[in-house]
Design a protein around this motif. Structure first.
Motif, PDB file in Angstrom:
ATOM      1  N   GLU A   1       3.701   0.790  -8.386  1.00 27.12           N
ATOM      2  CA  GLU A   1       3.962   1.936  -7.523  1.00 27.12           C
ATOM      3  C   GLU A   1       5.143   2.753  -8.046  1.00 27.12           C
ATOM      4  N   GLU A   2       6.176   2.067  -8.533  1.00 29.03           N
ATOM      5  CA  GLU A   2       7.337   2.770  -9.084  1.00 29.03           C
ATOM      6  C   GLU A   2       6.938   3.540 -10.348  1.00 29.03           C
ATOM      7  N   ILE A   3       6.157   2.901 -11.199  1.00 30.17           N
ATOM      8  CA  ILE A   3       5.711   3.550 -12.437  1.00 30.17           C
ATOM      9  C   ILE A   3       4.863   4.771 -12.119  1.00 30.17           C
ATOM     10  N   MET A   4       3.916   4.611 -11.183  1.00 27.52           N
ATOM     11  CA  MET A   4       3.039   5.717 -10.828  1.00 27.52           C
ATOM     12  C   MET A   4       3.833   6.852 -10.185  1.00 27.52           C
ATOM     13  N   PHE A   5       4.831   6.517  -9.372  1.00 27.63           N
ATOM     14  CA  PHE A   5       5.657   7.548  -8.733  1.00 27.63           C
ATOM     15  C   PHE A   5       6.352   8.401  -9.798  1.00 27.63           C
ATOM     16  N   ILE A   6       6.896   7.742 -10.820  1.00 28.38           N
ATOM     17  CA  ILE A   6       7.570   8.479 -11.892  1.00 28.38           C
ATOM     18  C   ILE A   6       6.563   9.357 -12.643  1.00 28.38           C
TER      19      ILE A   6
ATOM     20  N   LEU B   1      -2.618  -0.156  -5.871  1.00 27.69           N
ATOM     21  CA  LEU B   1      -2.626  -0.340  -7.314  1.00 27.69           C
ATOM     22  C   LEU B   1      -2.586  -1.833  -7.612  1.00 27.69           C
ATOM     23  N   ARG B   2      -3.449  -2.279  -8.496  1.00 28.86           N
ATOM     24  CA  ARG B   2      -3.497  -3.708  -8.813  1.00 28.86           C
ATOM     25  C   ARG B   2      -3.497  -3.906 -10.327  1.00 28.86           C
ATOM     26  N   MET B   3      -2.537  -4.674 -10.818  1.00 36.37           N
ATOM     27  CA  MET B   3      -2.459  -4.933 -12.249  1.00 36.37           C
ATOM     28  C   MET B   3      -3.560  -5.896 -12.681  1.00 36.37           C
TER      29      MET B   3
ATOM     30  N   ILE C   1       7.325  -5.396 -15.741  1.00 32.32           N
ATOM     31  CA  ILE C   1       6.073  -5.853 -15.135  1.00 32.32           C
ATOM     32  C   ILE C   1       5.383  -6.880 -16.028  1.00 32.32           C
ATOM     33  N   GLN C   2       5.749  -6.860 -17.338  1.00 35.38           N
ATOM     34  CA  GLN C   2       5.168  -7.820 -18.275  1.00 35.38           C
ATOM     35  C   GLN C   2       5.527  -9.254 -17.888  1.00 35.38           C
ATOM     36  N   THR C   3       6.707  -9.433 -17.327  1.00 31.32           N
ATOM     37  CA  THR C   3       7.213 -10.794 -17.071  1.00 31.32           C
ATOM     38  C   THR C   3       6.912 -11.289 -15.663  1.00 31.32           C
ATOM     39  N   SER C   4       6.408 -10.403 -14.805  1.00 27.76           N
ATOM     40  CA  SER C   4       6.189 -10.793 -13.416  1.00 27.76           C
ATOM     41  C   SER C   4       4.842 -11.494 -13.246  1.00 27.76           C
ATOM     42  N   GLN C   5       4.861 -12.606 -12.533  1.00 29.93           N
ATOM     43  CA  GLN C   5       3.631 -13.336 -12.235  1.00 29.93           C
ATOM     44  C   GLN C   5       3.238 -13.228 -10.761  1.00 29.93           C
ATOM     45  N   ILE C   6       4.057 -12.576  -9.969  1.00 30.79           N
ATOM     46  CA  ILE C   6       3.815 -12.478  -8.530  1.00 30.79           C
ATOM     47  C   ILE C   6       3.102 -11.162  -8.232  1.00 30.79           C
ATOM     48  N   ILE C   7       1.972 -11.229  -7.569  1.00 32.11           N
ATOM     49  CA  ILE C   7       1.139 -10.049  -7.333  1.00 32.11           C
ATOM     50  C   ILE C   7       1.902  -8.973  -6.575  1.00 32.11           C
ATOM     51  N   GLN C   8       2.696  -9.373  -5.578  1.00 29.59           N
ATOM     52  CA  GLN C   8       3.438  -8.384  -4.799  1.00 29.59           C
ATOM     53  C   GLN C   8       4.457  -7.640  -5.672  1.00 29.59           C
ATOM     54  N   GLU C   9       5.112  -8.373  -6.586  1.00 27.14           N
ATOM     55  CA  GLU C   9       6.061  -7.718  -7.490  1.00 27.14           C
ATOM     56  C   GLU C   9       5.350  -6.770  -8.450  1.00 27.14           C
ATOM     57  N   GLN C  10       4.197  -7.197  -8.943  1.00 24.27           N
ATOM     58  CA  GLN C  10       3.434  -6.340  -9.839  1.00 24.27           C
ATOM     59  C   GLN C  10       3.044  -5.039  -9.149  1.00 24.27           C
ATOM     60  N   ALA C  11       2.595  -5.160  -7.890  1.00 24.15           N
ATOM     61  CA  ALA C  11       2.208  -3.965  -7.135  1.00 24.15           C
ATOM     62  C   ALA C  11       3.402  -3.038  -6.932  1.00 24.15           C
ATOM     63  N   LYS C  12       4.581  -3.622  -6.692  1.00 19.82           N
ATOM     64  CA  LYS C  12       5.781  -2.810  -6.492  1.00 19.82           C
ATOM     65  C   LYS C  12       6.131  -2.048  -7.763  1.00 19.82           C
ATOM     66  N   TRP C  13       6.107  -2.763  -8.904  1.00 19.22           N
ATOM     67  CA  TRP C  13       6.428  -2.101 -10.166  1.00 19.22           C
ATOM     68  C   TRP C  13       5.409  -1.007 -10.485  1.00 19.22           C
TER      69      TRP C  13
ATOM     70  N   MET D   1       0.842  -1.189   0.000  1.00 20.44           N
ATOM     71  CA  MET D   1       0.000   0.000   0.000  1.00 20.44           C
ATOM     72  C   MET D   1       0.875   1.235   0.000  1.00 20.44           C
ATOM     73  N   THR D   2       0.513   2.190  -0.839  1.00 20.33           N
ATOM     74  CA  THR D   2       1.249   3.433  -0.849  1.00 20.33           C
ATOM     75  C   THR D   2       0.721   4.337   0.242  1.00 20.33           C
ATOM     76  N   ALA D   3       1.485   5.384   0.504  1.00 22.11           N
ATOM     77  CA  ALA D   3       1.060   6.344   1.507  1.00 22.11           C
ATOM     78  C   ALA D   3       0.133   7.390   0.929  1.00 22.11           C
ATOM     79  N   TYR D   4      -0.158   7.285  -0.386  1.00 21.84           N
ATOM     80  CA  TYR D   4      -0.960   8.309  -1.052  1.00 21.84           C
ATOM     81  C   TYR D   4      -2.443   8.002  -0.866  1.00 21.84           C
ATOM     82  N   ASN D   5      -3.059   8.637   0.130  1.00 19.74           N
ATOM     83  CA  ASN D   5      -4.489   8.472   0.389  1.00 19.74           C
ATOM     84  C   ASN D   5      -4.904   7.011   0.550  1.00 19.74           C
ATOM     85  N   HIS D   6      -4.052   6.201   1.188  1.00 19.90           N
ATOM     86  CA  HIS D   6      -4.390   4.787   1.401  1.00 19.90           C
ATOM     87  C   HIS D   6      -4.773   4.128   0.082  1.00 19.90           C
TER      88      HIS D   6
END
Length: 534
Positions: free
Chosen positions: A139-144, A9-11, A125-137, A1-6
């Motif tokens: 968040e990074e994309i949205m931050f940029i 992001l889910r792929m 993120i195209q190659t990731s099958q793990i939900i936690q990794e997808q969420a991390k990517w 979970m990001t700190a931005y208004n609770h």
């Protein structure tokens, strides 16, 4: 979970699309989307053309029609990531409830230019099958995107329109590439490249095309001699003009002139004008058919075609003329192909009153009497409509027309679209002050986020939504989910009228009368404090 208004992001889905040279792909987004590319592409959405280069990335909102075309001389790969954003809606003991929420996101079409990091993240993120990794990517994309994205610079989009407008007004004069580049503030060599990328033909080819198309109209509407028409459209040498005309059309000017009252017509748009002068087109294109629900009874026998309909099918229809809108100038190969089937007439896409357009097409197609009869009918029915609404106008209640695109964009149209001219001017109805001052007086379409709709609300609101993707049928659900819509006075008073884009997109010719009839019918019905569908 990001700190931005609770926010979570889910792929939902990732995809990889390969486009060959000049190939296109199109779709409608069902959720939020990040798009990036490894080469030059053109993205068309919501009436704006975006030019993206390698490693440029764009955010696209849900419910957006997207068309991507390769501009590269080799294969291009498009990477997309579809996702949803959830925010905390309810925080109770032992329970956290999240709901889909697209507020506080970058605007549709905001771009991050040339970020290798962002390009890499979207690919990974195209190659990731793990939900936690997808969420991390994600968040990074949205931050940029939040830090680096900027509204797309529409200077290029408006520059090409300015150039085309200038050429349309001065085609009969001497036009050189150098002079045009100077007038538009471009370096000459860049101007040539930019123009050809935008229009699919060179400046010289385009000038020749619009001159020949203007000559066609004069050949059909006047008895002027060929040499006079040649001078009128910018050719000092009538023999050169005739050679150019035959090269473009496959016919001499005299041969073209012989068909002054065509009967068998193919229409890529403009069916409202044809119906007004008593013509049912032999065939219409799919896009026109999709947005002609209001004219269905007039088009019952028209064959549905598209740009890929085989030539032998076209030829079997024995067409006298094919009518296309002037934005088809960006499809020179299609115009050239159609010219081999039947004479092609190019008409302005929009911007004129129905009466002016009907009279013009009546002269063009040898049906001036039919056009004059329709104008009398228009004037009579318009007066009847104004009389019916006389007591309504005396109350001073405001009326406006809006269009919803995606989840959170509202378009307010000026006089040149969606029947707005006939609502405000022909019927004499009063718009809200904000729409009068910001949309109608400057005569420019305006786009606002849904959250600001209350600033522009009217006592009576015609609200256009697309039926093609289910938005019209889901309007009640949208009302339940949207605090902004539920709080509108028009909704509470039963004077909020959802209408279909498929009926309201065009307003030329006979459509103008049918739209005015819809306006009058709705405004004179008793109001109930519920959603009313036309």
């Amino acid at each position: 979970m990001t700190a931005y208004n609770h926010t979570i992001l889910r792929m939902k889905e990732s995809s990889k699309r390969s486009l060959s040279v000049k190939q296109t792909d199109s779709w409608q987004t069902s959720s939020l989307m990040f798009l990036t590319t490894d080469g030059a592409v053109r993205v068309d959405m919501e009436g704006i053309r975006y030019e993206l280069n390698a490693k440029d990335s764009v955010l696209i909102r849900s419910g957006i029609d997207v068309m991507v075309e390769s501009l590269s001389s080799e294969q291009v790969v498009i990477y997309t990531v579809t996702f949803d954003q959830f925010t905390l809606a309810h925080d109770a003991q032992n329970e956290l409830v999240y709901k889909v929420n697209h507020d506080h996101l970058p605007d549709n079409g905001e771009v991050v230019k040339g970020s290798a990091v962002l390009f890499s993240y979207i690919k990974q993120i195209q190659t990731s099958q793990i939900i936690q990794e997808q969420a991390k990517w994600l968040e990074e994309i949205m931050f940029i995107f939040r830090k680096q994205s900027k509204p797309y610079n529409e200077k290029v989009h408006y520059s090409i329109n300015m150039i085309l407008q200038y050429m349309a007004e001065h085609y009969d004069q001497k036009l050189t590439r150098k002079d045009l580049a100077h007038k538009m503030g471009f370096h000459e060599s860049y101007f040539s490249t930019f123009f050809k990328q935008s229009m699919g033909m060179s400046v010289t080819e385009y000038i020749a095309q619009i001159r020949i198309d203007e000559a066609k109209k004069r050949l059909l509407q006047t008895d002027d001699q060929i040499q006079i028409i040649a001078r009128q459209v910018g050719y000092a040498d009538s023999l050169y003009f005739s050679r150019k005309f035959r090269q473009k059309t496959g016919r001499t000017p005299s041969q073209f002139r012989m068909n002054r009252r065509p009967e068998r017509i193919a229409a890529f748009q403009f069916v409202g004008l044809l119906v007004a002068i008593g013509i049912e087109p032999v065939c219409i294109d799919e896009e026109t058919d999709l947005h002609s629900d209001i004219l269905k009874e007039h088009l019952a026998s028209s064959l549905i075609i598209n740009e890929h309909t085989p030539d032998d099918v076209f030829k079997s229809l024995q067409l006298d003329v094919i009518i296309v809108p002037n934005y088809y100038y960006s499809k020179p190969a299609l115009i050239k192909r159609l010219e081999q089937i039947a004479p092609v007439l190019v008409l302005p896409y929009a911007g004129h009153h129905a009466v002016q357009d009907v009279l013009s097409i009546g002269r063009l197609l040898g049906r001036e009497n039919e056009a004059n009869d329709w104008v009398k009918r228009f004037e009579q029915l318009s007066q009847q409509a104004r009389n019916t609404l006389s007591s309504f106008r005396e109350k001073g209640e405001t009326v406006a027309i809006y269009e919803m695109r995606g989840h959170d964009k509202v378009y307010m149209w000026s006089y040149e679209a969606r029947g707005a001219f006939y609502l405000y001017e022909t019927l004499g109805l009063k718009p809200p002050k904000a729409i009068l001052e910001e949309v109608l007086l400057p005569n420019q379409h305006t786009v606002i986020p849904l959250e600001r709709l209350g600033e522009y609300e009217a006592d009576h609101m015609f609200f256009i939504v697309s039926d093609q993707y289910g938005w019209y049928k889901q309007m009640d659900k949208r009302m339940e989910e949207s605090d902004v819509l539920r709080q509108l006075s028009a909704v509470k008073n039963g004077t909020f009228y959802p209408v279909k884009l498929e009926e309201f997109r065009f307003d030329e010719g006979e459509r103008a009368l049918l739209l005015m009839d819809r306006f009058v019918s709705q405004l004179t019905q008793p109001a109930y404090p519920t959603i009313v569908h036309m």
